[in-house]
Write an enzyme that holds these catalytic residues in place. Structure first.
Site, short mmCIF file in Angstrom:
data_model
loop_
_atom_site.label_atom_id
_atom_site.label_comp_id
_atom_site.label_asym_id
_atom_site.label_seq_id
_atom_site.Cartn_x
_atom_site.Cartn_y
_atom_site.Cartn_z
N TYR A 167 0.86 -1.21 -0.02
CA TYR A 167 0.04 -0.13 0.07
C TYR A 167 0.73 1.23 0.03
O TYR A 167 0.24 2.37 -0.24
CB TYR A 167 -0.90 0.09 1.24
CG TYR A 167 -2.00 -1.00 1.38
CD1 TYR A 167 -2.20 -1.82 0.27
CD2 TYR A 167 -2.87 -1.32 2.56
CE1 TYR A 167 -3.10 -2.97 0.46
CE2 TYR A 167 -3.53 -2.36 2.71
CZ TYR A 167 -3.91 -3.16 1.40
OH TYR A 167 -4.92 -3.96 1.78
N HIS B 106 0.31 -11.93 1.88
CA HIS B 106 -0.71 -11.01 1.33
C HIS B 106 -1.38 -12.08 -0.03
O HIS B 106 -2.79 -11.89 -0.08
CB HIS B 106 -0.12 -9.97 0.29
CG HIS B 106 -0.97 -8.85 0.34
ND1 HIS B 106 -0.55 -7.54 0.36
CD2 HIS B 106 -2.39 -8.54 -0.02
CE1 HIS B 106 -1.57 -6.63 0.04
NE2 HIS B 106 -2.78 -7.44 -0.09
#
Length: 275
Positions: free
Chosen positions: A54, A112
Site C-alpha cells: 500500500y 498477502h
C-alpha cells in the site's frame, strides 16, 4: 454477537482481535492516511489494517502516534508482498515494515497472496517471527481452501486469520465454513464492494433499520462472525461505519443478503493473479 466497538474475536492462539477495523488500501501516504487513522482511533476503532504494497505504513505509524492511545490497546496488521516472499526475504520485509510503522511488535502479519512455489517458505518465516515473539499472531490473505490445506500439511502452525474478499455478492460459503471448522478467523476486505452499494435489497434494509446500505453490510459481516475492515479516509464516513452496534439484523434478513451471492469478484481470483 458484537454489541460494542470494543468487542473482539478470540483467535486460535488466544489473542483478541477487534471485530471492526479500518482498512487503508489506496489511502495516500502522508496526511491522508495519517488523518484517517487518527480519526478512526478517535471514533473508537482499535484495529488498523495496512500492507507493505500500500506504500502507506509510515503514515499509518504517524497516525497511531498522533492518536495518543497506548500501543497495547491497538491491533496493527500488515502484510508481506508477493515480490518479497520466500524465507529470508520475508524476514527482511518484516523488519522493513515494522521500521516504517515505528513499532516493535506487530499484532498480525499476513501473507498477502498465495504465490505458487513460495508461500510455504514464506509461512515458515512467519512461524519463526511468531515463535521469536515479534508477532502476536500470523495468518494469510486471499487463500482458498486448497491453499490452506497445503499449508496445513507442510507447517506446524495453523493460520489465525484468512483475510479474503467477502461481501454480499461474494459470500464464499464453503471457505467460511472451512475456516470456522478449523479455527481460522475469516476477515473481509472490500466488504463494501468498492462502493457498489445501490442494490435494491440493501437500500430497502437500510430504510427498514434506519441505517445506510454500508452499515447494513458491516452488520451482516458481524452477524456472520466475520471480522471486517471497511476503508474510508473521510472522518464522518469512518464514524458512520462504526455506528453498527446499536442494532442487529433478523435471521431472515441475513438470509436475504446471503442470497445475493453471485460469486462476483471486484479483485483478483487467488488462483489467477499476476502481481
Amino acid at each position: 454477537m458484537a454489541t460494542n466497538i470494543s468487542d473482539h474475536s478470540v483467535l486460535n492462539n488466544g489473542v483478541k482481535m477487534p471485530w471492526l477495523g479500518l482498512g487503508v488500501w489506496k489511502a495516500k501516504d502522508g496526511e491522508e492516511v495519517t488523518g484517517a487513522v487518527r480519526s478512526a482511533i478517535e471514533s473508537g476503532y482499535r484495529s488498523i489494517d495496512t500492507a507493505a504494497v500500500y506504500g502507506n505504513e509510515v503514515g499509518v505509524g504517524e497516525g497511531i502516534r498522533q492518536a495518543g492511545i497506548d500501543r497495547d490497546q491497538l491491533f496493527i496488521t500488515t502484510k508481506v508482498w508477493n515480490a518479497d516472499q520466500g524465507y529470508d526475504s520475508t524476514l527482511k520485509a518484516f523488519d522493513e515494515s515494522v521500521k516504517r510503522l515505528g513499532i516493535e511488535t506487530l499484532d498480525l502479519y499476513l501473507i498477502h497472496w498465495p504465490v505458487k512455489g513460495k508461500y510455504v517458505e514464506t509461512w515458515r518465516a512467519l512461524e519463526k517471527l511468531y515463535r521469536d515473539g515479534y508477532v502476536r499472531a500470523i495468518g494469510v490473505s486471499n487463500f482458498h481452501t486448497h491453499h490452506l490445506e497445503d499449508l496445513r500439511q507442510n507447517s506446524e502452525i495453523i493460520p489465525a486469520v484468512n483475510q479474503v474478499e467477502f461481501h454480499p455478492l461474494l459470500t464464499q460459503k464453503e471457505l467460511l465454513a472451512y475456516c470456522q471448522e478449523n479455527g481460522i478467523q475469516m476477515e473481509a476486505w472490500s466488504p463494501l464492494m468498492q462502493g457498489n452499494l445501490d442494490h435494491p435489497l440493501l437500500v430497502e434494509l437500510g430504510q427498514k433499520y434506519g441505517k445506510s446500505p454500508a452499515q447494513i453490510i458491516i452488520r451482516w459481516d458481524l452477524e456472520k462472525k466475520v471480522v471486517t475492515i471497511p476503508k474510508s479516509i473521510t472522518p464522518a464516513r469512518i464514524a458512520q461505519n462504526a455506528d453498527v452496534f446499536d442494532f442487529s439484523l433478523s435471521a431472515e434478513d441475513v438470509e436475504k443478503i446471503n442470497a445475493l451471492n453471485a460469486n462476483k469478484r471486484f479483485g483478483a481470483d487467488p488462483d489467477n493473479f499476476n502481481f
